[in-house]
Design an enzyme around this catalytic site. Structure first.
Site, PDB file in Angstrom:
ATOM      1  N   HIS A  39      37.177  71.089  25.369  1.00 14.83           N
ATOM      2  CA  HIS A  39      37.138  69.542  25.347  1.00 14.83           C
ATOM      3  C   HIS A  39      38.253  68.960  25.837  1.00 14.83           C
ATOM      4  CE1 HIS A  39      36.118  65.740  23.656  1.00 14.83           C
ATOM      5  NE2 HIS A  39      34.917  65.912  23.914  1.00 14.83           N
ATOM      6  N   ASN A  97      27.343  59.355  20.316  1.00  7.90           N
ATOM      7  CA  ASN A  97      26.283  60.275  21.000  1.00  7.90           C
ATOM      8  C   ASN A  97      24.874  59.942  20.055  1.00  7.90           C
ATOM      9  OD1 ASN A  97      28.012  60.986  22.886  1.00  7.90           O
ATOM     10  ND2 ASN A  97      28.501  62.820  22.460  1.00  7.90           N
ATOM     11  N   SER A 135      32.066  61.531  25.262  1.00  8.82           N
ATOM     12  CA  SER A 135      33.512  61.885  25.331  1.00  8.82           C
ATOM     13  C   SER A 135      34.095  62.008  26.763  1.00  8.82           C
ATOM     14  CB  SER A 135      33.596  63.319  25.015  1.00  8.82           C
ATOM     15  OG  SER A 135      33.818  63.593  23.639  1.00  8.82           O
TER      16      SER A 135
END
Length: 378
Positions: free
Chosen positions: A167, A259, A324
């Site tokens: 990530h 989200n 993100s």
């Protein structure tokens, strides 16, 4: 009224190792003297706090759930006691990247759709972000031929800041990839720093984030990217305090909105919900806010967050979606702006980028803030 000695209260409530009977608590002291005294006494008794933050006068201890720590919280030498709450990254999904992404407008073949959409390439003749220090507080950043890492820290356990999830590497590439393999970041010449505060599953504790922000202040970062949020409705006064301190030192902090789509009753996640951060929502290929992007007051801007291809583990690439992915577009935009006008305050940076944004006709302010990030005027 008699107050027992603070270090004695702490010692009787603290455990050497975590168990089902312990809870992670952050204890902030009013003075550096109290902080040092307590640490010294705990050390004599063989108890080592799992987190020590001298500049914030804060320690993290495993406190016994079966005891009341109210007397610690009420002690005159203690500023506050709070939960060391959980954090998670704002990744929505991974994609099978073999599918060719169809883009709206003309975009040079060597660039990805999202870079063209925010017009980063229109700013590059003037600036590519050099000399601006950008910290990505995340799962770390992996070595990658398309990334140049200037340094970093692991605030979880010390040791390597290398990414063991992917990530953080993906987020870093959106801001700073050098342009190999058709993947170029928004600001390819920034000084990129990895602050590893989240684990291989993309989770962690707010104490590691707080330590990370503190490191950014001490190491004079210009911009911080935060592509994560507190889990559930958790609050952290310690996080708010350290972010405010960073903001007051002139650091621009960019955070992903979350989200949760429309689920959270008009709430975006912390730290994006803090006034001191720039909160970024996610758009798709059709310049609409994605269904997963959190709605709510406090959103500043929107940026691409669906089907974003960027750097990954083992020198590879991955296509991901999530707010993100949106935040590091804005982080790169901030870096471009600061490299042109280094004396801008965080408030002025946000004001300028909002004034240049493209309002999306089908979206409300609670969905898009001022609109889609546009960097052609930097």
């Amino acid at each position: 009224m008699y107050m027992p000695k603070l270090e004695k209260l702490l010692f009787t409530s603290s455990k050497r190792v975590p168990s089902k009977h312990t809870v992670r608590k952050l204890i902030t002291f009013n003075t550096g003297r109290s902080y040092k005294k307590c640490l010294r006494r705990l050390r004599i008794k063989g108890i080592k706090p799992y987190k020590r933050m001298p500049s914030l006068r804060t320690i993290g201890c495993h406190l016994d759930k079966r005891r009341s720590w109210k007397s610690i919280a009420r002690h005159p030498e203690v500023k506050r006691v709070e939960n060391d709450v959980r954090i998670r990254v704002h990744l929505y999904r991974k994609h099978n990247s073999r599918k060719k992404v169809n883009t709206l407008a003309a975009c040079p073949p060597e660039l990805t759709w999202n870079i063209c959409r925010i017009k980063a390439n229109d700013a590059w003749p003037r600036t590519t972000g050099s000399k601006i220090k950008v910290a990505v507080i995340d799962t770390g950043i992996a070595e990658h031929p398309n990334l140049q890492i200037a340094g970093g820290i692991n605030t979880m356990r010390g040791g390597s800041y290398a990414d063991d999830n992917g990530h953080g590497t993906h987020v870093a590439g959106i801001t700073a990839a050098k342009g190999l393999d058709g993947i170029k970041g928004v600001a390819p010449d920034v000084e990129l720093y990895a602050v590893k505060a989240l684990d291989s599953r993309g989770g962690g504790y707010v104490s590691s984030i707080i330590s990370g922000v503190d490191w950014c202040i001490r190491n004079k970062m210009d911009v911080i990217n935060m592509s994560f949020g507190l889990v559930g409705s958790a609050v952290s006064r310690a996080l708010r305090e350290v972010i405010t301190r960073a903001y007051n030192q002139g650091i621009v902090i960019v955070a992903s909105a979350g989200n949760s789509g429309t689920e959270d009753n008009g709430m975006i996640d912390a730290p994006a919900s803090f006034a001191e951060t720039m909160a970024i929502a996610a758009t798709n290929l059709s310049n609409q806010i994605t269904s997963f992007s959190s709605r709510g007051t406090g959103i500043d801007l929107a940026a691409p967050g669906e089907q974003i291809k960027s750097t990954w583990l083992n020198g590879g690439y991955m296509t991901l979606s999530g707010t993100s992915m949106s935040a590091p577009h804005a982080t790169g935009g901030v870096a471009l702006l600061l490299s042109r006008q280094p004396d801008l305050s965080p408030a002025k940076v946000a004001e300028l980028l909002r004034s240049w944004a493209l309002p999306l006709p089908s979206e409300s302010e609670d969905e898009q803030g001022a609109g889609l990030l546009q960097l052609d005027r930097v």
